[in-house]
Design an enzyme around this catalytic site. Structure first.
Site, PDB file in Angstrom:
ATOM      1  N   THR A   1      -1.553  -5.968   5.204  1.00 31.86           N
ATOM      2  CA  THR A   1      -0.860  -6.666   6.280  1.00 31.86           C
ATOM      3  C   THR A   1      -1.130  -6.013   7.630  1.00 31.86           C
ATOM      4  OG1 THR A   1       0.884  -7.404   4.772  1.00 31.86           O
ATOM      5  CG2 THR A   1       1.407  -7.430   7.116  1.00 31.86           C
TER       6      THR A   1
ATOM      7  N   HIS B   1      -4.227  -7.460   8.795  1.00 32.16           N
ATOM      8  CA  HIS B   1      -4.027  -8.835   9.257  1.00 32.16           C
ATOM      9  C   HIS B   1      -3.391  -8.852  10.650  1.00 32.16           C
ATOM     10  CE1 HIS B   1      -5.354 -11.124   5.782  1.00 32.16           C
ATOM     11  NE2 HIS B   1      -4.667 -10.328   4.985  1.00 32.16           N
TER      12      HIS B   1
END
Length: 334
Positions: free
Chosen positions: A39, A42
């Site tokens: 994450t 991302h």
């Protein structure tokens, strides 16, 4: 203090930040260690929303250094793990008992400063005391493991379920260890990477396969997509036996699309189940780590400096072993 700061998509840097203070309702944590997660990547590339200027790091544990006004349930000196997800407690989803779907959600290391720094201040409600004897370094796995626990809750496993896991990073290996702890006798680990497949065997997989091998006649009752790659979706779906379930766990890009055959779902009475973060499961995750059912030593990989963590987040430098992490307090090293 030096911290890993997300400035904007494509720009992450190590920067000087003042040590925060514990405001009313908050605790100041001296960070022992923080994990790095897909994450974070991302957020760095703009495919997952993060607030510009925040310190990254949503997988962290440490010791309470100070408490703000009104904090009573944790004291200075308490070793804690942080649940990064902060719900509003008042929207329709929160009132329905689904705080992970809160429409006003905030998150440590995503919308507010996180733990890739020596100190972080967080709302006290997010700080969970560690079980006695659990190292804060091992406890950085509490947050990702809480997500895995919630995901497996969602599929309501029965004994004897034949399971396969596509993607053998940290989440996939945790899935395998949890499936083993639940008594499942058929656990298949699937990955392109030979070292990941070997790790899956050590974690409890009964069989390992490449993705190509898994396309040739594999049949399971539960297919877990833990890679976040759209190329794994169709093979996982096609491997389902009648009455089977596909668990979508890996985080794909927002623009990814996949091919689905509704007639196959109808004829075989299949289910697709999704899972998002880990509401109210952190205590169970920490208990699994304390008991050794999920072996932190098997999962913790490279110890990085903040500069190396910056490279990792930006997908630069060498490929790192899961779980890459940063140690801020050497006194907790084994």
């Amino acid at each position: 203090m030096r911290a890993l700061v997300y400035e904007r998509p494509g720009e992450v840097r190590v920067a000087d930040r003042p040590v925060p203070e514990a405001k009313p309702g908050e605790v100041l944590i001296k960070v022992a260690a923080a994990g790095l997660c897909g994450t974070d990547r991302h957020i760095a590339d703009g495919s997952y929303h993060g607030t510009p200027g925040i310190v990254l790091g949503h997988e962290l544990a440490g010791v309470v250094e100070a408490v703000g006004e009104g904090v009573a349930h944790v004291a200075v000196g308490t070793a804690v793990c942080v649940d990064p997800n902060l719900a509003c407690h008042s929207c329709a989803q929160c009132r329905a008992g689904r705080p992970n779907l809160c429409v006003n959600a905030q998150a440590v290391g995503v919308t507010r400063d996180g733990g890739l720094a020596p100190y972080v201040a967080v709302p006290a409600e997010l700080a969970t005391p560690l079980p006695s004897g659990l190292s804060p370094v091992h406890a950085i796995l509490g947050e990702p493991l809480s997500c895995v626990v919630h995901a497996l809750d969602r599929v309501n496993l029965q004994l004897g379920t034949r399971a396969a896991v596509w993607g053998l990073g940290t989440a996939g290996i945790m899935m395998i260890q949890c499936l083993k702890a639940m008594g499942q006798e058929t656990i298949v680990g699937i990955s392109h990477h030979a070292d990941h497949r070997e790790l899956a065997l050590r974690a409890g997989a009964t069989r390992i396969m490449t993705q190509e091998e898994a396309m040739d006649g594999l049949e399971v009752d539960l297919a877990i997509e833990a890679s976040g790659s759209k190329t794994a979706f169709e093979p996982a779906f096609n491997a389902l036996a009648p009455g089977g379930k596909l668990l979508l766990y890996g985080v794909m890009n927002p623009w990814d699309t996949v091919t689905l055959k509704p007639e196959t779902m109808f004829r075989k009475e299949l289910q697709i189940v999704a899972s998002y973060v880990g509401p109210k499961t952190l205590d169970r995750a920490l208990a699994l780590l304390k008991s050794g059912a999920v072996d932190a030593r098997l999962l913790l990989g490279d110890r990085l400096t903040l500069e190396e963590a910056c490279q990792w987040v930006l997908k630069q430098g060498p490929r790192r072993k899961a779980k890459a992490h940063v140690i801020f307090d050497d006194s907790f090293l084994d």
